[in-house]
Design an enzyme around this catalytic site. Sequence first.
Site, PDB file in Angstrom:
ATOM      1  N   THR A  68       0.839  -1.037  -0.047  1.00  0.00           N
ATOM      2  CA  THR A  68      -0.114   0.228  -0.048  1.00  0.00           C
ATOM      3  C   THR A  68       0.809   1.193   0.048  1.00  0.00           C
ATOM      4  O   THR A  68       1.179   1.879   1.027  1.00  0.00           O
ATOM      5  CB  THR A  68      -0.861  -0.028   1.494  1.00  0.00           C
ATOM      6  N   THR A  88      -0.755  -2.487   5.216  1.00  0.00           N
ATOM      7  CA  THR A  88      -0.996  -1.529   6.229  1.00  0.00           C
ATOM      8  C   THR A  88      -2.069  -0.435   5.413  1.00  0.00           C
ATOM      9  O   THR A  88      -1.617  -0.207   4.495  1.00  0.00           O
ATOM     10  CB  THR A  88       0.429  -0.617   6.525  1.00  0.00           C
ATOM     11  N   GLU A 127       0.952  -6.474  10.335  1.00  0.00           N
ATOM     12  CA  GLU A 127       2.145  -7.071  10.447  1.00  0.00           C
ATOM     13  C   GLU A 127       3.404  -6.234  11.120  1.00  0.00           C
ATOM     14  O   GLU A 127       3.285  -5.110  10.854  1.00  0.00           O
ATOM     15  CB  GLU A 127       2.438  -7.462   9.165  1.00  0.00           C
ATOM     16  N   ASN A 135       4.033   2.344  14.189  1.00  0.00           N
ATOM     17  CA  ASN A 135       5.219   3.193  12.965  1.00  0.00           C
ATOM     18  C   ASN A 135       5.222   4.749  13.409  1.00  0.00           C
ATOM     19  O   ASN A 135       6.446   5.098  13.529  1.00  0.00           O
ATOM     20  CB  ASN A 135       4.826   2.892  11.640  1.00  0.00           C
ATOM     21  N   GLY A 161      14.028   6.076   6.793  1.00  0.00           N
ATOM     22  CA  GLY A 161      13.422   5.976   5.095  1.00  0.00           C
ATOM     23  C   GLY A 161      12.933   4.606   5.302  1.00  0.00           C
ATOM     24  O   GLY A 161      12.372   4.214   6.062  1.00  0.00           O
ATOM     25  N   CYS A 213       8.150   1.987   4.628  1.00  0.00           N
ATOM     26  CA  CYS A 213       7.179   1.833   5.810  1.00  0.00           C
ATOM     27  C   CYS A 213       6.936   3.382   6.383  1.00  0.00           C
ATOM     28  O   CYS A 213       5.962   3.677   6.363  1.00  0.00           O
ATOM     29  CB  CYS A 213       7.129   0.559   6.529  1.00  0.00           C
ATOM     30  N   LYS A 251      18.679   0.716   5.303  1.00  0.00           N
ATOM     31  CA  LYS A 251      18.946   0.331   6.525  1.00  0.00           C
ATOM     32  C   LYS A 251      19.945  -1.013   6.132  1.00  0.00           C
ATOM     33  O   LYS A 251      19.941  -1.320   5.278  1.00  0.00           O
ATOM     34  CB  LYS A 251      17.923  -0.193   7.563  1.00  0.00           C
ATOM     35  N   ARG A 269      14.462   2.072  -1.197  1.00  0.00           N
ATOM     36  CA  ARG A 269      13.036   2.909  -1.062  1.00  0.00           C
ATOM     37  C   ARG A 269      13.328   4.121  -0.117  1.00  0.00           C
ATOM     38  O   ARG A 269      13.443   3.627   0.841  1.00  0.00           O
ATOM     39  CB  ARG A 269      11.874   2.031  -0.905  1.00  0.00           C
TER      40      ARG A 269
HETATM   41  C1  UGA Z   1       9.355  -0.767  10.164  1.00  0.00           C
HETATM   42  C2  UGA Z   1       9.007  -1.265  11.560  1.00  0.00           C
HETATM   43  O1  UGA Z   1       9.964  -1.172  12.492  1.00  0.00           O
HETATM   44  C3  UGA Z   1       8.264  -2.527  11.597  1.00  0.00           C
HETATM   45  O2  UGA Z   1       7.764  -2.923  12.968  1.00  0.00           O
HETATM   46  C4  UGA Z   1       7.136  -2.617  10.690  1.00  0.00           C
HETATM   47  O3  UGA Z   1       6.531  -3.687  10.799  1.00  0.00           O
HETATM   48  C5  UGA Z   1       7.635  -2.013   9.323  1.00  0.00           C
HETATM   49  O4  UGA Z   1       8.330  -0.827   9.475  1.00  0.00           O
HETATM   50  C6  UGA Z   1       6.439  -2.020   8.385  1.00  0.00           C
HETATM   51  O5  UGA Z   1       5.544  -1.227   8.677  1.00  0.00           O
HETATM   52  O6  UGA Z   1       6.398  -2.931   7.462  1.00  0.00           O
HETATM   53  P1  UGA Z   1      11.485  -1.214   8.594  1.00  0.00           P
HETATM   54  O7  UGA Z   1      10.797  -0.366   7.721  1.00  0.00           O
HETATM   55  O8  UGA Z   1      12.081  -2.724   8.347  1.00  0.00           O
HETATM   56  O9  UGA Z   1      10.342  -1.768   9.851  1.00  0.00           O
HETATM   57  O10 UGA Z   1      12.571  -0.471   9.301  1.00  0.00           O
HETATM   58  P2  UGA Z   1      13.200   0.226  10.847  1.00  0.00           P
HETATM   59  O11 UGA Z   1      13.983  -0.863  11.496  1.00  0.00           O
HETATM   60  O12 UGA Z   1      11.848   0.532  11.674  1.00  0.00           O
HETATM   61  O13 UGA Z   1      14.128   1.294  10.361  1.00  0.00           O
HETATM   62  C7  UGA Z   1      13.377   2.387   9.782  1.00  0.00           C
HETATM   63  C8  UGA Z   1      14.152   3.214   9.579  1.00  0.00           C
HETATM   64  O14 UGA Z   1      14.435   4.200  10.795  1.00  0.00           O
HETATM   65  C9  UGA Z   1      15.813   3.213   8.937  1.00  0.00           C
HETATM   66  O15 UGA Z   1      16.146   3.881   7.851  1.00  0.00           O
HETATM   67  C10 UGA Z   1      16.618   3.121  10.134  1.00  0.00           C
HETATM   68  O16 UGA Z   1      18.031   3.450   9.855  1.00  0.00           O
HETATM   69  C11 UGA Z   1      16.066   4.220  10.686  1.00  0.00           C
HETATM   70  N1  UGA Z   1      16.547   4.206  12.319  1.00  0.00           N
HETATM   71  C12 UGA Z   1      15.802   3.309  13.070  1.00  0.00           C
HETATM   72  C13 UGA Z   1      17.009   5.200  12.916  1.00  0.00           C
HETATM   73  O17 UGA Z   1      17.283   6.551  12.049  1.00  0.00           O
HETATM   74  N2  UGA Z   1      17.631   5.515  14.068  1.00  0.00           N
HETATM   75  C14 UGA Z   1      17.098   4.559  14.832  1.00  0.00           C
HETATM   76  O18 UGA Z   1      17.412   4.550  16.092  1.00  0.00           O
HETATM   77  C15 UGA Z   1      16.546   3.312  14.378  1.00  0.00           C
END
Ligand code: UGA
Length: 447
Positions: free
Chosen positions: A93, A129, A159, A219, A268, A271, A335, A342
């Site tokens: 989505t 979502t 999820e 989120n 970024g 999500c 990450k 993306r």
């Molecule tokens: C995120 C959520 O953490 C999941 O729980 C959720 O299921 C998912 O989106 C989704 O909606 O599908 P994700 O997008 O895989 O998961 O990535 P994250 O681990 O949340 O990291 C997101 C961004 O935040 C990355 O760019 C990461 O580098 C950044 N980040 C994370 C920071 O800049 N600082 C931090 O302390 C942690």
Amino acid sequence: MALKITVIGTGYLGATHAAAMAELGFEVLGLDVVPEKIELLQRGQVPMYEPGLEELLRKHVAGIEGSSGRLRFTTDFAEVAAFGDVHFLCVNTPQKHGEYACDMSYVDSAIASLAPHLHGPALVVGKSTVPVGSADRLAGYLAAHAPAGADAELAWNPEFLREGFAVQDTLRPDRIVVGVRGERAEKLLREVYATPVAAGTPFVVTDFPTAELVKTAANSFLATKISFINAMAEVCEAAGGDVARLAEAIGYDDRIGRKFLRAGIGFGGGCLPKDIRAFMARAGELGADQALTFLREIDSINMRQRGQMVELARQALGGGPFLGKRVAVLGATFKPDSDDVRDSPALNVAGQIHLQGAQVTVYDPKGMANARRLFPTLGYADSAAEAVRGADVVLHLTEWREFRELDPEELGREAGVRVILDGRNALDPEIWRKAGWTYRAMGRPTA
Ligand code: UGA
């Protein structure tokens, strides 16, 4: 008889969910509308980099030697409808083009393709979502368009998996949330998730809107935590404080917690950014936009970090134009442990600097192919050492383990000038400074 499960949409979410359901012992049929994806999955291959996923698939995909044979794939909705008792909807989505709102067209089209084939009792379980209120609308659509009528039920089961940990998060989730309208749906979902629930995973039963909101609220909270610490980094930068020590110190308070307090170039991915925007858009439609105006600030703090990294690089190069400067960028994915680029802050920074005339060379352990597709005009190198060769400044923008393990002394021999900017606050400043590097990170004191 054991339940039969189908998974509609085989991206990050769907491919992982399908493999996990097979691992839990169910017969699973996965569907995607892209035949190339299905061909790949049938060979036990995944179209993205996700640790452990290919192994799990190969363990179960029918036709692969030694597999359980419990997992098959198709492009045919009629086959899916005839096969399954429970149909998980895992399509994406994305953000609508030019708007904050969520693009529901993949969800709507999946339901529209499935409904006419549902001749008997079936439970359709949304995992995508979606804006709150979607489940109610889709339940009505199903009842009206499935030949089974009210026997074609809907449930919402958001999820929470993270890319890079998708397999572990799916097999051992920290909570299972199900939005249901009737006992039958709850009973079926308890059967599906019996294994993780027996292992102690909390099972939270809610109504439709709450289940949908749990996902966007989670989120939004995570995004808020990251932007909060990045705002603190800006203040530390102005006041001469150290945001890494600040995060550590406030994080010992377990009401605050240490996770998701890493300051840097921000969040970024596919999500967090689009989810907070879709949430604001939906709240506006509901007349509750005031409640979420703070998310606008969360979004702008986050986007500001990318610009600040560009300015930090400019300063490191003497403050003038980027023209003719050589910039090495370590990291392209949003990450580590993912090949997903993306809305990647790293690529965004690399792109901005490139557009200002610098010669930018990027290296990423897994994201090269995707990065090249998105930003074909950037330079790419096959290793960190090659990217850094002759560079006037090195930018560390995605915190891969490989970069933490680099030998600053060795890398220093490649670099033109020993200046590293750590956009993820993930390298050890002492080690780099000892090897003669000027180390800079946002919100942290200079040497
Ligand atoms: C995120 C959520 O953490 C999941 O729980 C959720 O299921 C998912 O989106 C989704 O909606 O599908 P994700 O997008 O895989 O998961 O990535 P994250 O681990 O949340 O990291 C997101 C961004 O935040 C990355 O760019 C990461 O580098 C950044 N980040 C994370 C920071 O800049 N600082 C931090 O302390 C942690």
